[in-house]
Design an enzyme around this catalytic site. Structure first.
Site, mmCIF file in Angstrom:
data_model
loop_
_atom_site.group_PDB
_atom_site.id
_atom_site.type_symbol
_atom_site.label_atom_id
_atom_site.label_comp_id
_atom_site.label_asym_id
_atom_site.label_seq_id
_atom_site.Cartn_x
_atom_site.Cartn_y
_atom_site.Cartn_z
ATOM 1 N N LYS A 257 -1.243 -99.388 11.936
ATOM 2 C CA LYS A 257 -1.741 -98.142 12.364
ATOM 3 C C LYS A 257 -0.491 -97.215 12.663
ATOM 4 C CE LYS A 257 -6.091 -99.244 14.515
ATOM 5 N NZ LYS A 257 -6.292 -100.710 14.158
ATOM 6 N N ASP B 219 -4.072 -104.902 24.710
ATOM 7 C CA ASP B 219 -4.220 -104.761 23.239
ATOM 8 C C ASP B 219 -3.518 -103.363 23.078
ATOM 9 O OD1 ASP B 219 -4.789 -104.056 20.728
ATOM 10 O OD2 ASP B 219 -6.960 -105.133 20.728
#
Length: 404
Positions: free
Chosen positions: A217, A191
């Site tokens: 992000k 991830d």
């Protein structure tokens, strides 16, 4: 006065590409990146000139159907992945579900999915739910982050890890763990939610099997931006997606009654692409054109080291939660304090935006594309004022919303 460097000029240029509010020091790009200046115009063009004027013809005439792969290839450059190995679709959780199921079935003689106790909860929830519903005695096993290597044995089908810990910024050694997993006959899923756009990643060079990550992000794609999924070329045509949606079909508009997976990475698609979100993410990625991730990483280390030094010198009541070794952490710094939530709210009220993670972590993200050394020093000074004057000790700073 320090002499400006080439990096100062580079990052001054990228900072100018963001619509940053005046009077705010934004240290939360590891949770939601700020708005790149060109995104609003791109989305408006998509709405008005494409959806508005072209209507349904825009799927062909404006290239909407190709966006998922196009944007995937742009992200691929930032994570060391070849063209045709990254697809943008769905959410990180859904993409993890897809690749975890695929990996388990590729290694079906083994029973264990190995992760660590610091992994982001949604990753663990996905693994818990999936393993509970698969036939056989599948199980999720978690160990402390530092114990992962020792826990890889011949029962492990898949090692599933987040490279950078969301709370502390602790960074796993991707190359070493991937190598150890392969030596033991296991597959690996990474991830990259706190890695993509924050540090150098080399998926192809390290031999990673699968990876997922989000677009909102460090990639600055906006709230709820679609996520990405990576599948190594050697696995692409050997996996049968459990989520076998029509856009992942070999011929979606043949409307066959039976599913046939598309070749390559296209089979990781499920439903209709979210065009407006894809356009926003595509526009946001323009800021990365020509950017060397090695320079971003070097600047990140400079910023995080400076923040640690400034805060530790002025705020002895805060305890560093992140690794002290810069190479062992991502592009964030976390400190612990039992009143961490209230302290963060006091900071936000004074224009320094970080965030809080239970039970006691103040979390600060450092995105070199728009965070400057002077921002770091100012944020640390404001934090020192909050701590010295106990300015956090007010009832309104203890009121918690749904998002912390």
């Amino acid at each position: 006065m320090p002499t400006p460097t080439d990096d100062d000029a580079l990052f001054a240029g990228t900072r100018a590409m963001f619509a940053l509010p005046d009077g705010v020091i934004y240290l939360d790009g590891n949770s939601l990146g700020p708005l790149p200046s060109n995104v609003a115009a791109r989305v408006a063009r998509t709405v008005q000139a494409e959806w508005g004027a072209m209507l349904i013809r825009a799927w062909n005439d404006a290239g909407w159907m190709d966006l998922s792969g196009k944007v995937g290839d742009r992200i691929g450059r930032l994570i060391g992945a070849a063209a045709g190995t990254v697809m943008v679709a769905d959410t990180t959780s859904i993409n993890l579900f897809k690749v975890l199921d695929a990996a388990i079935h590729l290694n079906s003689e083994r029973s264990v999915v190995l992760s660590d106790t610091g992994n982001f909860p949604t990753d663990l929830y996905i693994a818990q739910g999936l393993t509970a519903r698969l036939p056989g005695r599948r199980m999720l096993r978690t160990v402390a982050p530092e114990d992962v290597m020792a826990a890889i044995d011949d029962t492990v089908a898949v090692v599933m890890l987040t490279e950078v810990d969301y709370r502390t910024g602790r960074r796993h050694d991707m190359r070493a763990i991937t190598g150890a997993a392969h030596d033991a006959g296991a597959l690996v899923i990474w991830d990259l939610a706190h890695s993509a756009g924050a540090l150098e990643v080399d998926l192809a060079g390290t031999g990673v099997d699968f990876a997922v990550g989000c677009g909102y992000k460090y990639l600055n794609g906006g709230p709820g931006a679609p996520a990405f999924v990576y599948v190594a070329p050697r696995h692409q045509d050997g996996i049968a997606p459990l989520l076998s949606g029509w856009i992942g079909h070999a011929a979606p508009f043949a409307f066959d009654p039976d599913y046939r997976p598309a070749p390559g990475i296209d089979r990781m698609r499920v439903g209709t692409p979210p065009v407006l979100s894809l356009e926003a993410l595509d526009a946001a990625l323009d800021v990365w054109d020509g950017i060397d991730l090695a320079r971003v990483r070097a600047r990140s280390i400079l910023l995080t080291e400076l923040f640690i030094a400034e805060v530790e010198a002025a705020c002895p009541a805060l305890t560093l939660a992140s690794p002290r070794d810069a190479q062992a952490r991502g592009s964030q710094v976390s400190f612990r304090h039992e009143e961490g939530f209230a302290i963060m709210q006091a900071l936000v009220a004074r224009g320094v935006i970080g965030d809080f993670r239970a039970p006691d972590v103040l979390r600060f993200g450092f995105a070199p594309l728009y965070v400057r050394p002077e921002d770091v020093k100012s944020a640390a000074a404001i934090l020192a004022e909050v701590m010295d004057g106990r300015l956090w000790d007010r009832s309104e700073y203890r009121l918690r919303g749904r998002v912390t």
